[in-house]
Design an enzyme around this catalytic site. Structure first.
Site, short mmCIF file in Angstrom:
data_model
loop_
_atom_site.label_atom_id
_atom_site.label_comp_id
_atom_site.label_asym_id
_atom_site.label_seq_id
_atom_site.Cartn_x
_atom_site.Cartn_y
_atom_site.Cartn_z
N GLY A 8 0.80 -1.24 0.00
CA GLY A 8 0.00 0.00 0.00
C GLY A 8 0.82 1.28 0.00
N PHE A 11 2.95 2.60 -5.75
CA PHE A 11 2.20 3.47 -6.67
C PHE A 11 0.70 3.18 -6.62
N THR A 34 10.33 -1.34 0.33
CA THR A 34 11.51 -1.58 -0.52
C THR A 34 11.86 -0.25 -1.17
N ASP A 57 7.26 -7.64 5.73
CA ASP A 57 7.39 -8.43 4.51
C ASP A 57 6.22 -9.41 4.39
N ILE A 58 5.62 -9.52 3.23
CA ILE A 58 4.53 -10.50 3.07
C ILE A 58 5.05 -11.94 3.16
N THR A 123 -1.23 -9.30 -13.69
CA THR A 123 -0.88 -8.32 -14.72
C THR A 123 -1.18 -8.87 -16.12
N ASP A 124 -1.36 -7.97 -17.07
CA ASP A 124 -1.57 -8.42 -18.47
C ASP A 124 -0.34 -9.14 -19.01
N GLU A 125 0.83 -8.89 -18.39
CA GLU A 125 2.08 -9.48 -18.91
C GLU A 125 2.09 -10.99 -18.79
N TYR A 147 10.02 -11.27 -14.41
CA TYR A 147 8.92 -10.59 -13.70
C TYR A 147 7.58 -11.25 -14.03
N LYS A 151 4.91 -13.35 -11.69
CA LYS A 151 3.50 -12.92 -11.50
C LYS A 151 2.54 -14.03 -11.95
N ASN A 176 -1.14 -1.61 -18.53
CA ASN A 176 -0.16 -0.65 -18.00
C ASN A 176 -0.86 0.53 -17.33
N TYR A 204 13.69 2.32 -25.93
CA TYR A 204 14.26 1.00 -26.24
C TYR A 204 13.94 0.59 -27.69
N ASN A 246 5.39 3.18 -27.91
CA ASN A 246 6.20 3.97 -26.97
C ASN A 246 6.68 5.29 -27.59
P1 NAD Z 1 5.27 -0.52 -6.98
O1 NAD Z 1 6.57 -1.13 -7.33
O2 NAD Z 1 5.08 0.94 -7.13
O3 NAD Z 1 4.90 -0.88 -5.47
C1 NAD Z 1 5.12 -2.14 -4.91
C2 NAD Z 1 4.95 -2.01 -3.41
O4 NAD Z 1 5.10 -3.31 -2.82
C3 NAD Z 1 6.00 -1.11 -2.75
O5 NAD Z 1 5.41 -0.24 -1.83
C4 NAD Z 1 6.94 -2.09 -2.05
O6 NAD Z 1 7.57 -1.56 -0.90
C5 NAD Z 1 5.96 -3.21 -1.70
N1 NAD Z 1 6.62 -4.51 -1.51
C6 NAD Z 1 7.53 -5.10 -2.34
N2 NAD Z 1 7.92 -6.27 -1.82
C7 NAD Z 1 7.23 -6.44 -0.66
C8 NAD Z 1 7.18 -7.47 0.30
N3 NAD Z 1 7.94 -8.57 0.20
N4 NAD Z 1 6.36 -7.33 1.37
C9 NAD Z 1 5.59 -6.21 1.50
N5 NAD Z 1 5.61 -5.20 0.63
C10 NAD Z 1 6.41 -5.32 -0.45
O7 NAD Z 1 4.19 -1.33 -7.82
P2 NAD Z 1 2.84 -0.89 -8.55
O8 NAD Z 1 3.16 -0.39 -9.89
O9 NAD Z 1 2.03 -0.06 -7.62
O10 NAD Z 1 2.15 -2.32 -8.74
C11 NAD Z 1 1.28 -2.84 -7.73
C12 NAD Z 1 0.79 -4.22 -8.18
O11 NAD Z 1 0.11 -4.09 -9.42
C13 NAD Z 1 1.91 -5.22 -8.42
O12 NAD Z 1 1.46 -6.48 -7.98
C14 NAD Z 1 2.09 -5.22 -9.93
O13 NAD Z 1 2.60 -6.47 -10.37
C15 NAD Z 1 0.67 -4.97 -10.38
N6 NAD Z 1 0.53 -4.31 -11.70
C16 NAD Z 1 1.13 -3.10 -11.91
C17 NAD Z 1 0.93 -2.46 -13.14
C18 NAD Z 1 1.56 -1.14 -13.46
O14 NAD Z 1 1.52 -0.73 -14.63
N7 NAD Z 1 2.12 -0.40 -12.51
C19 NAD Z 1 0.11 -3.05 -14.12
C20 NAD Z 1 -0.47 -4.31 -13.85
C21 NAD Z 1 -0.26 -4.92 -12.63
O1 DAU Z 2 1.64 -4.24 -18.44
C1 DAU Z 2 1.59 -4.20 -17.04
C2 DAU Z 2 2.99 -4.02 -16.54
O2 DAU Z 2 3.38 -2.71 -16.93
C3 DAU Z 2 3.13 -4.19 -15.04
O3 DAU Z 2 2.81 -5.51 -14.69
C4 DAU Z 2 4.56 -3.86 -14.59
O4 DAU Z 2 4.66 -3.92 -13.18
C5 DAU Z 2 4.90 -2.46 -15.06
O5 DAU Z 2 6.24 -2.16 -14.75
C6 DAU Z 2 4.68 -2.33 -16.56
O6 DAU Z 2 5.66 -3.12 -17.31
P1 DAU Z 2 6.27 -2.58 -18.69
O7 DAU Z 2 7.52 -3.28 -18.96
O8 DAU Z 2 5.24 -2.54 -19.76
O9 DAU Z 2 6.50 -1.04 -18.23
P2 DAU Z 2 7.77 -0.07 -18.31
O10 DAU Z 2 7.32 1.22 -17.74
O11 DAU Z 2 9.00 -0.67 -17.75
O12 DAU Z 2 7.96 0.06 -19.88
C7 DAU Z 2 6.89 0.44 -20.74
C8 DAU Z 2 7.41 0.37 -22.16
O13 DAU Z 2 8.41 1.37 -22.35
C9 DAU Z 2 8.09 -0.95 -22.49
O14 DAU Z 2 7.79 -1.29 -23.84
C10 DAU Z 2 9.57 -0.65 -22.35
C11 DAU Z 2 9.66 0.81 -22.75
N1 DAU Z 2 10.73 1.58 -22.08
C12 DAU Z 2 10.81 1.52 -20.73
C13 DAU Z 2 11.79 2.21 -20.04
C14 DAU Z 2 11.92 2.13 -18.54
C15 DAU Z 2 11.61 2.36 -22.82
O15 DAU Z 2 11.51 2.44 -24.06
N2 DAU Z 2 12.58 3.06 -22.15
C16 DAU Z 2 12.72 3.00 -20.81
O16 DAU Z 2 13.66 3.64 -20.25
#
Ligand code: NAD
Ligand code: DAU
Length: 333
Positions: A8, A11, A34, A57-58, A123-125, A147, A151, A176, A204, A246
């Site tokens: 919590g 992000f 973290t 830690d979870i 995640t969609d990934e 990653y 997941k 995303n 990239y 991108n």
């Molecule tokens: P984030 O990296 O911003 O936050 C992750 C949080 O988890 C942090 O506060 C960190 O301290 C905490 N954490 C990490 N390891 C832990 C542990 N062992 N015990 C307790 N806390 C721990 O991530 P986010 O972007 O907010 O993503 C949240 C969730 O949504 C994740 O499960 C991610 O896989 C999923 N998700 C994210 C996206 C995205 O685009 N950001 C998209 C799809 C799914």
């Molecule tokens: O799709 C959901 C996922 O989206 C989540 O599960 C992940 O937690 C989250 O990190 C995100 O993964 P992506 O790899 O899609 O996101 P990222 O922001 O790392 O990159 C988005 C796109 O941009 C990807 O195609 C890689 C590209 N990229 C990323 C970075 C960091 C660049 O071109 N340059 C960069 O410096």
């Protein structure tokens, strides 16, 4: 309702915590803090009478069970994860610990207490890349980075607890997500903050990789709805239908900030880079959810937030992050 939100202070978890608290729920956050966890993300609510924070830690079974016993949540939402694909390529160990083992510890602990709902945020990934068309919830998983593989393990482990033990599990697969408070190693906040600082935007490969972008509060609203109306044992894709490559996103950021396009620099591609993510979210749309923030408006609001909150990200970029970034960037050029 009492909700345990893991991760919590990150992000999405911090946005969800603030929204659900506003909606009248009591929220207990468990976060390891973290590099990605940040108490600044929760500062507006730190003294709220319905909010409790545990640093931990979870993977810590004793602590998890203590929280479930003392706080008595009805709902658990597991956001806690290692989340950055590039970090998983450099070193996957923490991903296996948190995203797999941590999910297991939570699922096991939940069996011992009267939990009504366990939401696993996947995640969609987990589907992998799709050249055309869109994945449905019933499609096979084919994750391709450490990653997304970790997941996928958490996702299927949660499902197995529903099938085997009738644990009240729902699995979410968001696309995303972007918005304020996103750690500036991720694409959109990295490009926004670099552009503000006049630094290069490291795109990239050819920059033609496609992602589907959803504003963070739209995702949180979908989760609130799924808590009310979601069916146990089901998977829900949460997609925006805002697919962009991108390069298009990078150009939009530069345009909104009034910067020069020459800041966008092509660098070495990510290893195993998924070309395109796309999902159909007809299931969650049928529950009555609809994204409210379009990409143009969401990007403008996000950029404005990073302009207004420079100390939040400057502190991160000057601290531990800078070492990671130097390693990551050096590896790309
Ligand atoms: P984030 O990296 O911003 O936050 C992750 C949080 O988890 C942090 O506060 C960190 O301290 C905490 N954490 C990490 N390891 C832990 C542990 N062992 N015990 C307790 N806390 C721990 O991530 P986010 O972007 O907010 O993503 C949240 C969730 O949504 C994740 O499960 C991610 O896989 C999923 N998700 C994210 C996206 C995205 O685009 N950001 C998209 C799809 C799914
Ligand atoms: O799709 C959901 C996922 O989206 C989540 O599960 C992940 O937690 C989250 O990190 C995100 O993964 P992506 O790899 O899609 O996101 P990222 O922001 O790392 O990159 C988005 C796109 O941009 C990807 O195609 C890689 C590209 N990229 C990323 C970075 C960091 C660049 O071109 N340059 C960069 O410096």
């Amino acid at each position: 309702m009492i909700i345990l939100v893991t991760g919590g202070a990150g992000f999405i978890g911090s946005h969800f915590t603030k929204m659900t608290l506003k909606n009248g729920n009591r929220v207990v956050v468990l976060d390891k803090l973290t590099y990605a966890g940040n108490l600044e993300n929760l500062k507006e609510i730190k003294n709220h009478p319905n909010f409790r924070f545990y640093k931990g830690d979870i993977c810590n079974k004793k602590l998890v069970e203590k929280i479930l016993k003392n706080e008595g949540p009805e709902v658990i939402i597991n956001f806690a994860a290692e989340t950055h694909v590039d970090r998983s390529i450099l070193d996957a160990e923490a991903f296996i610990d948190t995203d797999v083992k941590g999910t297991f510890v939570l699922l096991q602990a939940a069996r011992k207490f009267p939990i009504k709902l366990f939401i696993q945020v996947s995640t969609d990934e987990v589907y992998g890349s799709i050249p055309e068309g869109s994945f449905k919830e019933t499609d096979a998983l084919n994750p391709s980075s450490p990653y997304s593989a970790s997941k996928a393990a958490g996702d299927r482990l949660a499902y197995s607890y529903w099938v085997t033990y009738k644990s009240p599990v729902i699995i979410l697969r968001p696309c995303n997500i972007y918005g304020p408070n996103q750690y500036p190693e991720k694409f959109i906040p990295l490009f926004i903050t670099n552009a503000i600082e006049g630094k290069p935007l490291p795109l990239y490969g050819d920059g033609k990789q496609v992602r589907d972008w959803l504003y963070v509060t739209d995702l949180c609203e979908a989760i609130e709805l799924i808590i009310q109306k979601g069916a146990l044992g089901e998977v829900y894709n949460i997609a925006a239908s805002n697919e962009k490559n991108n390069l298009e996103i990078a150009q939009k950021i530069v345009e909104i900030l009034g910067k020069d396009k020459s800041l966008i620099q092509h660098v070495k591609d990510r290893e195993g880079h998924d070309r395109r993510y796309s999902m159909s979210s007809s299931k969650v749309l049928q529950l009555g959810w609809k994204p409210r923030v379009n990409l143009e408006q969401g990007l403008k609001e996000t950029i404005q937030w990073y302009l207004n909150n420079r100390p939040w990200w400057e502190k991160i970029k000057r601290g531990r992050y800078s070492k990671y970034y130097q390693k990551q960037y050096a590896h790309r050029v």
